[in-house]
Design a protein around this motif. Structure first.
Motif, mmCIF file in Angstrom:
data_model
loop_
_atom_site.group_PDB
_atom_site.id
_atom_site.type_symbol
_atom_site.label_atom_id
_atom_site.label_comp_id
_atom_site.label_asym_id
_atom_site.label_seq_id
_atom_site.Cartn_x
_atom_site.Cartn_y
_atom_site.Cartn_z
ATOM 1 N N ILE A 49 0.871 -1.178 0.000
ATOM 2 C CA ILE A 49 0.000 0.000 0.000
ATOM 3 C C ILE A 49 0.906 1.226 0.000
ATOM 4 N N GLU A 50 1.062 1.827 -1.192
ATOM 5 C CA GLU A 50 1.995 2.957 -1.295
ATOM 6 C C GLU A 50 1.364 4.265 -0.852
ATOM 7 N N GLU A 51 0.092 4.428 -1.150
ATOM 8 C CA GLU A 51 -0.606 5.638 -0.711
ATOM 9 C C GLU A 51 -2.014 5.253 -0.255
ATOM 10 N N VAL A 52 -2.477 5.969 0.767
ATOM 11 C CA VAL A 52 -3.869 5.819 1.194
ATOM 12 C C VAL A 52 -4.542 7.184 1.047
ATOM 13 N N TYR A 53 -5.655 7.229 0.351
ATOM 14 C CA TYR A 53 -6.455 8.454 0.248
ATOM 15 C C TYR A 53 -7.739 8.276 1.044
ATOM 16 N N LYS A 54 -7.994 9.236 1.921
ATOM 17 C CA LYS A 54 -9.245 9.241 2.683
ATOM 18 C C LYS A 54 -9.989 10.533 2.365
ATOM 19 N N SER A 55 -11.204 10.415 1.884
ATOM 20 C CA SER A 55 -12.010 11.582 1.496
ATOM 21 C C SER A 55 -11.210 12.542 0.621
ATOM 22 N N GLY A 56 -10.470 11.978 -0.321
ATOM 23 C CA GLY A 56 -9.740 12.775 -1.294
ATOM 24 C C GLY A 56 -8.409 13.322 -0.818
ATOM 25 N N LEU A 57 -8.082 13.094 0.444
ATOM 26 C CA LEU A 57 -6.805 13.606 0.971
ATOM 27 C C LEU A 57 -5.819 12.459 1.159
ATOM 28 N N LYS A 58 -4.589 12.725 0.751
ATOM 29 C CA LYS A 58 -3.539 11.717 0.907
ATOM 30 C C LYS A 58 -3.107 11.675 2.366
ATOM 31 N N ILE A 59 -3.075 10.498 2.927
ATOM 32 C CA ILE A 59 -2.613 10.342 4.310
ATOM 33 C C ILE A 59 -1.086 10.264 4.290
ATOM 34 N N ASP A 60 -0.464 11.056 5.126
ATOM 35 C CA ASP A 60 0.993 11.036 5.205
ATOM 36 C C ASP A 60 1.402 9.807 6.026
ATOM 37 N N LEU A 61 1.699 8.720 5.330
ATOM 38 C CA LEU A 61 1.978 7.460 6.031
ATOM 39 C C LEU A 61 3.326 7.492 6.761
ATOM 40 N N LYS A 62 4.275 8.245 6.194
ATOM 41 C CA LYS A 62 5.613 8.268 6.811
ATOM 42 C C LYS A 62 5.596 9.040 8.125
ATOM 43 N N ASN A 63 4.950 10.192 8.101
ATOM 44 C CA ASN A 63 4.912 10.999 9.330
ATOM 45 C C ASN A 63 3.578 10.849 10.056
ATOM 46 N N ARG A 64 3.061 9.664 9.964
ATOM 47 C CA ARG A 64 1.768 9.391 10.545
ATOM 48 C C ARG A 64 1.791 9.571 12.061
ATOM 49 N N ILE A 65 0.731 10.097 12.555
ATOM 50 C CA ILE A 65 0.656 10.333 13.996
ATOM 51 C C ILE A 65 0.397 9.020 14.723
ATOM 52 N N ASP A 66 1.136 8.789 15.778
ATOM 53 C CA ASP A 66 0.911 7.587 16.579
ATOM 54 C C ASP A 66 1.020 7.989 18.040
ATOM 55 N N LYS A 67 0.117 8.866 18.413
ATOM 56 C CA LYS A 67 0.258 9.441 19.744
ATOM 57 C C LYS A 67 -0.739 8.856 20.746
ATOM 58 N N SER A 68 -0.334 8.959 22.007
ATOM 59 C CA SER A 68 -1.246 8.578 23.072
ATOM 60 C C SER A 68 -2.193 9.743 23.336
ATOM 61 N N LEU A 69 -3.326 9.432 23.935
ATOM 62 C CA LEU A 69 -4.285 10.489 24.276
ATOM 63 C C LEU A 69 -4.477 10.510 25.781
ATOM 64 N N GLU A 70 -5.163 11.541 26.230
ATOM 65 C CA GLU A 70 -5.409 11.594 27.675
ATOM 66 C C GLU A 70 -6.824 12.017 28.002
ATOM 67 N N LYS A 71 -7.500 11.191 28.725
ATOM 68 C CA LYS A 71 -8.820 11.495 29.284
ATOM 69 C C LYS A 71 -9.792 12.139 28.304
ATOM 70 N N ASN A 72 -9.998 11.466 27.185
ATOM 71 C CA ASN A 72 -11.005 11.932 26.234
ATOM 72 C C ASN A 72 -12.424 11.526 26.645
ATOM 73 N N PHE A 73 -12.510 10.586 27.547
ATOM 74 C CA PHE A 73 -13.833 10.122 27.995
ATOM 75 C C PHE A 73 -14.227 10.852 29.286
ATOM 76 N N PRO A 74 -15.496 10.782 29.651
ATOM 77 C CA PRO A 74 -15.934 11.445 30.898
ATOM 78 C C PRO A 74 -15.240 10.833 32.127
ATOM 79 N N ASP A 75 -15.195 11.598 33.226
ATOM 80 C CA ASP A 75 -14.485 11.181 34.441
ATOM 81 C C ASP A 75 -14.878 9.795 34.943
ATOM 82 N N ASN A 76 -16.185 9.517 34.935
ATOM 83 C CA ASN A 76 -16.622 8.229 35.506
ATOM 84 C C ASN A 76 -16.067 7.025 34.752
#
Lengths: 578, 578
Positions: free
Chosen positions: A341-368
């Motif tokens: 898979i050399e390129e992936v297009y999502k909704s017409g935009l090329k996804i930057d596979l090389k500099n793809r984000i692979d980050k952790s998130l923090e507390k996106n859900f409600p406190d409970n």
């Protein structure tokens, strides 16, 4: 006319007529506008890319899967699977629904907006997996709630897998003829009434002929369980859509599909895919490659990963490369199982596979959601680990015997001695298993397990199918107590302990079942845990899953819940002692 | 187990695998339960019928049609077409919507419950057919109303045909790139937003390549207009579903479909089918027979009349003979174009074809539907028939020239003398045409027509596409006035007058466009009218339709509305005088 992008010199796969077309591809505002010869028209594009005769195929669509099995949140999941060419999934959040009921489903949906993939939802039809006679969970899903969620969220696109196939078959006459009340039938009727174009997903392993017809009659119209050529033919003939997951991709099955005769009647799905498989082998892509390796023609395999699943759900805007379709597609280099898979297009935009984000998130859900492990105040772990008996004699107890091949367990019998009016079970190649209610009810089930189980240690998990109570398994009190206490401390996760030391710890801070850690790190943790589980005695292709399904009372044959040991075949609670 | 019915010894067509199966068919409570060998099971049936090796096929589904074209109400329509093997239609009530707006649609839906066929609805997207600059009708349909109707009625299953294809193509850049406001685009967006699984029906005669892609881009995804092999291939390749109506069933088109390669990408539809054709030749059945006659394999033809249209709409419960599907099917005697429909089953019940009900109804609609011809109090018919001119000289006027082959008209020029400052047009092989507003607005259009038109008489109709104003056509004042007055008197219908005598009169008491007379009688009336129209000069395969489309401003090239003569190509009102 000015459009956004022209991809020139492409070899584009047309799923409608099963043909490759050498052409240009025009994209305007997220959608495909035209496939043809640009030189015929007076057209300007903001960007023109020469594809140099590479191949363009529709990106992949997975219509039966559970995000929670990847142990991460929808956003983390999305940022990982896009690189494997997945741009649409239909997720079924019954794990989260078991913990937080309707709120759990709502939050999963609301936490699914991301720039990488479109996440649709099938609403869980079987929460809890059985009934409150057999297990307690964090929230039931009623037909009223299903209806409300269907009205509220455009992401809801079908009814998720109906798991009660046994009940439907065994009680068919009562349900279909005598109108016996059944919660799941109510859900199905409500969907057929209010959302008649919705698919109703099924789960019916090894069911065929009249039994299968009975399920179809009651509204269930797909199956994603393990297939054989015979089971597939029976499903195709009766009009049931077949969803092939990894374990169904075997030579004999693929042989049946090779001639293309069943095109459109089946698709590939992942069902449950752990983070380490996603990172190391890929997601749906992995299954597609495997099918091609077994001889499925490349185009047939691509279609079963894009257009066929889209049609099954009823999508009108994805699954093909055609005017009006969302510009979701892949540029690949060759037409065999090793395609890159050399390129992936999502909704017409090329996804930057090389500099793809692979980050952790923090507390996106409600406190409970981060304080979800609520053991009843009167529960005492030391008491639970101590099995008192009246007579100091040898006792015969029921034991779930695990094996190294599947998640099936058998019922066997074992003799245990006593010491000071207490069963003497420590360090005896037999694990104590507790399923401890985590929804503020003072209930727990207690049983024994042997076979491929833990030696000299303890395992504790709040990700434990389907009710996600605390599952505690081990061969000595000290390690069990440590694992349990640590799980409470971190409010959910998976813990392996040995000799008083924590060997592995995977925090699952969201509802105790999923994590916001990036998938790369999560994958490493899971791989390390799996290796250690094998090292500590849990021989299995997927040791983790072989443990976390010990509490699943729809999985044969003997399992355990917070209400006790369950004979899955009879759907009854059975006593520990013989 | 006790079920309702077993049909034994049947040859059943399986659309999924394209195969005939010799088997039994089990029916329980409206649905098919099982197809297989009854002797394997302990089963009791209230009734067992030996089919004696006859053939069972799915009954027919027509997904693009207008009930109003049959000149009768949904219930009358249903009781007639069931005998032709139709059990499901998707009707598009834009005729009624033009008269009564949203209320018209609601009442059509509410008047559709009947024991014979399931009537679903596509909501009209083009009411009025053009805009209020060009014509007045009785009610506009807005996107808010579409949304309300979609929420209210479960019978609503898709968006009806988008007729504005010319505007979409001509103004594509403005609409797609510059976000130019367009009412129909608003409707489409609203459907895509709120009912993403709904089909959006199209109407795009002769459009291909980039123009076709533009329509697909804007959301239109089917076409039911006249096709050629080339236009079909272009549609299949671009992912547009093709609906073949009678006029598209020609040898070259069928040749393209013979090999089954395009299965699932097209279906048969009737679009507009008058009562006499239904009674004498059959409904969708007639088209299916014709396709078989031209060489389409029997099974391919049946599929295009059942499963393919069902899949196009997204139905999950009809179009096949399979467990869980509604028990709608036909028992036929042979597999060629002359097959006889020996039995029709609807929802598991055998329809008594011999003693079939063919009754007239009375006042099933609300009162205002029977008093729908409301000419403005200041309108005077005698004044309208008198075309005053200032100078007593020869005047050059624009004339719509009809032909005997199609509903197309050409613009020609004619000279008319004057008499007492009045155009002298009577008895001159030229018809005066008036389109008189019937919605209480003091507007009328006045023009001339020649070619195959009326000699020595007058025709008056309140069924006049699409706005259904009063269409008055004739060659002398006396007959015109009589026809007009009679139409007002009976509050709607179709009237033919000659020499001061009423020759034909078809009362259309419901909204002035449909009748509650049984279809047999209605058919006789229409046949007699058609014959007389030919006799009085209107040479045409369908003389009635050739007249009632004279007021349709989306039909090429020159038409007339209550606002004047319309050049369809430019969508402008043009002056009578040159």
């Amino acid at each position: 006319m000015k459009i956004d992008l022209i991809l020139k010199n492409a070899n584009i796969y047309n799923v409608f007529i099963n043909k490759w077309v050498h052409s240009d591809l025009w994209i305007l505002n997220k959608k495909i506008l035209y496939i043809g010869d640009s030189s015929k028209y007076d057209i300007n594009a903001n960007q023109i890319i020469d594809v140099k005769n590479k191949y363009i195929i529709p990106s992949f669509i997975d219509i039966h899967m559970h995000i929670e099995s990847s142990l991460c949140t929808p956003k983390i999941f999305a940022q990982e699977v896009i690189k494997h060419g997945i741009t649409t999934v239909v997720a079924e959040p019954h794990e989260m629904a078991n913990v937080f009921g309707k709120e759990g489903i709502s939050k999963m949906i609301e936490q699914s907006k991301n720039p990488y993939i479109d996440i649709f939802y099938g609403l869980p039809s079987s929460v809890p997996s059985t009934s409150y006679d057999l297990e307690n969970n964090g929230g039931e899903i009623t037909s009223k709630e299903i209806d409300e969620l269907m009205k509220k969220y455009k992401e809801v696109i079908c009814l998720g897998e109906v798991m009660q196939y046994r009940t439907f078959i065994n009680e068919f006459e009562d349900i279909a003829i005598n109108n016996k009340e059944n919660k799941t039938i109510e859900l199905i009727n409500s969907v057929q009434e209010n959302n008649q174009l919705f698919a109703i997903e099924g789960h019916c392993p090894s069911v065929t002929d009249l039994d299968l017809a009975s399920l179809l009659y009651l509204g269930v119209n797909s199956d994603h369980c393990l297939q054989t050529p015979e089971s597939m033919i029976n499903r195709f003939e009766q009009g049931m859509f077949v969803e092939l997951q990894d374990k169904s991709i075997i030579k004999e099955n693929i042989d049946l599909l090779i001639n293309g005769k069943y095109r459109g009647l089946y698709s590939f799905v992942t069902d449950d895919c752990p983070p380490n498989i996603i990172v190391e082998k890929g997601h749906l892509e992995n299954i597609i490659r495997k099918a091609i390796e077994f001889g499925l023609p490349f185009e047939e395999a691509i279609t079963a990963g894009s257009y066929s699943p889209a049609k099954r759900i009823g999508f009108r805007d994805r699954g093909a490369i055609a005017p009006g379709f969302i510009a979701d597609f892949l540029i690949i280099d060759k037409l065999d199982k090793d395609f890159n898979i050399e390129e992936v297009y999502k909704s017409g935009l090329k996804i930057d596979l090389k500099n793809r984000i692979d980050k952790s998130l923090e507390k996106n859900f409600p406190d409970n959601f981060y304080n979800s492990i609520n053991v009843h105040k009167n529960f005492n772990i030391q008491d639970a680990l101590t099995i008192k008996v009246k007579e100091n004699k040898t006792h015969s107890v029921k034991v779930m015997r695990k094996n190294s091949k599947s998640t099936y367990t058998d019922l066997i019998e074992r003799s245990l001695n006593t010491k000071n009016n207490e069963l003497d079970w420590e360090y005896k190649d037999t694990n104590l298993v507790l399923s401890i209610n985590r929804y503020n009810k003072n209930t727990f089930g207690c049983g024994f397990m042997d076979g491929t189980c833990i030696k000299n240690g303890a395992f504790c998990s709040s990700h434990a199918h389907d009710s996600h109570n605390i599952l505690l398994i081990g061969d000595n009190k000290k390690d069990l107590e440590l694992a349990y206490n640590r799980l409470l401390e971190i409010q959910g996760g998976i813990i392996l302990v040995s000799n008083g030391k924590i060997i592995n710890e995977i925090p699952l801070s969201v509802a105790g079942i999923i994590s916001e850690i990036n998938m790369n790190d999560l994958s490493k943790m899971v791989i390390d845990l799996q290796n250690n589980l094998v090292k500590y005695g849990v021989e299995h292709a997927n040791p983790l899953m072989s443990l976390t399904t010990i509490s699943l009372p729809v999985s044969p044959n003997i399992k355990i819940s917070d209400k006790g040991i369950i004979d899955v075949r009879t759907q009854k609670i059975i006593d520990l002692f013989n």
